[in-house]
Design an enzyme around this catalytic site. Structure first.
Site, mmCIF file in Angstrom:
data_model
loop_
_atom_site.group_PDB
_atom_site.id
_atom_site.type_symbol
_atom_site.label_atom_id
_atom_site.label_comp_id
_atom_site.label_asym_id
_atom_site.label_seq_id
_atom_site.Cartn_x
_atom_site.Cartn_y
_atom_site.Cartn_z
ATOM 1 N N ASP A 68 1.122 -1.124 0.066
ATOM 2 C CA ASP A 68 0.059 0.078 -0.050
ATOM 3 C C ASP A 68 0.945 1.867 0.172
ATOM 4 O O ASP A 68 2.148 1.227 0.123
ATOM 5 C CB ASP A 68 -1.065 -0.085 0.598
ATOM 6 C CG ASP A 68 -0.556 -0.727 1.970
ATOM 7 O OD1 ASP A 68 1.013 -0.054 2.629
ATOM 8 O OD2 ASP A 68 -1.300 -0.577 3.556
ATOM 9 N N ASN A 137 -7.488 -2.788 13.919
ATOM 10 C CA ASN A 137 -9.101 -3.277 13.859
ATOM 11 C C ASN A 137 -9.464 -4.636 12.636
ATOM 12 O O ASN A 137 -10.321 -4.597 12.065
ATOM 13 C CB ASN A 137 -9.647 -2.077 13.229
ATOM 14 C CG ASN A 137 -8.497 -1.311 11.875
ATOM 15 O OD1 ASN A 137 -8.211 -1.858 11.054
ATOM 16 N ND2 ASN A 137 -9.343 -0.405 10.954
ATOM 17 N N HIS A 139 -7.418 -4.723 9.663
ATOM 18 C CA HIS A 139 -6.667 -4.691 8.439
ATOM 19 C C HIS A 139 -5.374 -5.378 8.001
ATOM 20 O O HIS A 139 -4.987 -5.434 9.156
ATOM 21 C CB HIS A 139 -7.158 -2.920 8.310
ATOM 22 C CG HIS A 139 -6.199 -2.495 8.863
ATOM 23 N ND1 HIS A 139 -5.874 -0.985 9.109
ATOM 24 C CD2 HIS A 139 -4.836 -2.589 8.498
ATOM 25 C CE1 HIS A 139 -4.430 -0.430 9.338
ATOM 26 N NE2 HIS A 139 -3.988 -1.418 9.134
ATOM 27 N N GLU A 144 -9.465 -1.383 5.524
ATOM 28 C CA GLU A 144 -10.399 -1.027 6.095
ATOM 29 C C GLU A 144 -11.163 -2.093 6.100
ATOM 30 O O GLU A 144 -11.939 -3.084 5.593
ATOM 31 C CB GLU A 144 -10.569 0.399 6.590
ATOM 32 C CG GLU A 144 -9.520 1.096 6.021
ATOM 33 C CD GLU A 144 -8.873 1.340 7.722
ATOM 34 O OE1 GLU A 144 -8.395 -0.224 8.701
ATOM 35 O OE2 GLU A 144 -7.872 2.621 8.109
HETATM 36 C C1 GLP Z 1 -0.861 0.223 8.234
HETATM 37 C C2 GLP Z 1 -0.331 -0.191 7.398
HETATM 38 C C3 GLP Z 1 -0.332 -2.016 7.463
HETATM 39 C C4 GLP Z 1 0.619 -2.349 8.700
HETATM 40 C C5 GLP Z 1 -0.912 -2.044 9.902
HETATM 41 C C6 GLP Z 1 -0.267 -2.181 11.678
HETATM 42 O O1 GLP Z 1 -1.143 1.378 8.807
HETATM 43 N N1 GLP Z 1 -1.187 -0.364 5.978
HETATM 44 O O2 GLP Z 1 0.013 -2.243 6.317
HETATM 45 O O3 GLP Z 1 0.215 -4.239 9.265
HETATM 46 O O4 GLP Z 1 -1.424 -0.923 9.507
HETATM 47 O O5 GLP Z 1 0.791 -1.698 11.497
HETATM 48 P P1 GLP Z 1 1.915 -2.152 12.762
HETATM 49 O O6 GLP Z 1 2.663 -2.834 12.216
HETATM 50 O O7 GLP Z 1 3.016 -0.372 13.148
HETATM 51 O O8 GLP Z 1 1.038 -1.706 14.238
#
Ligand code: GLP
Length: 263
Positions: A68, A137, A139, A144
């Site tokens: 992304d 959440n 995702h 989302e």
């Molecule tokens: C982000 C990314 C995801 C990631 C998630 C968790 O916003 N878009 O690909 O897995 O949220 O982030 P983190 O690993 O810092 O908790």
């Protein structure tokens, strides 16, 4: 779904990297990686870089596709996923930057950029190993809650919870972009192998829903229950709300010799 519970985040990275290296070995140096941003896969990527440096993993002709990117942040911006992937994946693993792809969130025509991204993945024959984190959440990527379970790469609006979670990377929550481009759940499900890593108590509820809850767009990562080769590696904090912890631990402790990871 294979669930591996580790004592801490460092071990999560070692186990996830060992699993990836095991999958990559028969594929060879042209392996196609799907890579994630966020804090979750940092140890995994560092461990993969160590395996490359020690000669135990050959990524010399590997390609990589990020999940992304934010919309409207230029490539060189410190919080652009182009930049984060360069720092956590491309440089430490010694990948050829020409073979590392991130959706173009700065394109004039965002829909065309999404289609071009899908086409680029198809052109290399699809992703062999997709690394994932999970949002609090549920995702994956930026899919989302209520994302279509068969969605493809597209523009999404970030959920309020994600804006809040990601505000720590920006000066204020108002600076977090509201839109992103993300591979869809259908795109992610096309990867031949998936490795999701999660650590910390903040992920415990989402992880329980993803692994043991119903398959639902309200917890988009739960779609991985339909994936034939999904591995989820978590620390004990992220595992805290799972109901079958003893089963997952016993399964890993009693793997047949040929399935054991060299870690
Ligand atoms: C982000 C990314 C995801 C990631 C998630 C968790 O916003 N878009 O690909 O897995 O949220 O982030 P983190 O690993 O810092 O908790």
């Amino acid at each position: 779904m294979e669930v591996i519970i580790c004592p801490n985040a460092q071990r999560v990275g070692e186990v996830a990297a060992a699993k990836a290296a095991r999958i990559a070995a028969p594929i060879g140096p042209k392996v196609v990686l799907g890579v994630a941003t966020g804090s979750s896969p940092v140890q995994t990527f560092a461990e993969l870089a160590r395996l490359v440096a020690s000669g135990d993993l050959d990524l010399s002709e590997a390609s990589a596709f990020a999940l992304d990117e934010y919309v409207g942040i230029p490539e060189g911006h410190p919080q652009s996923y182009h930049e984060i992937i360069r720092q956590t994946v491309t440089e430490p693993m010694g990948l050829d930057p020409a073979r590392v792809h991130v959706p173009d969130g700065f394109a004039d025509d965002l829909q065309a950029a999404c289609q071009a991204y899908e086409d680029a993945i198809t052109a290399v024959g699809g992703v062999d190993i997709q690394f994932l984190g999970a949002g609090s959440n549920g995702h994956i990527g930026f899919n989302e809650p209520t994302s279509s379970l068969s969605s493809r790469t597209r523009i999404k609006t970030l959920a309020a919870k994600t804006l809040e979670d990601n505000a720590r990377f920006f000066d204020s929550i108002d600076d977090v972009p509201r839109h992103c481009l993300t591979q869809g759940l259908g795109t992610i499900m096309d990867a031949r192998n998936v490795i999701l890593v999660a650590t910390g108590t903040g992920k415990a509820h989402a992880i329980a829903q993803i692994i043991e809850g119903p398959i639902t767009a309200m917890y988009p990562g739960s779609v991985l229950q339909l994936h034939p080769h999904a591995t989820i590696v978590v620390d004990s904090e992220a595992a805290a709300e799972l109901s079958l912890i003893d089963y997952y631990k016993a399964t890993y402790a009693n793997l047949p010799e040929w399935q054991r990871l060299d870690v």
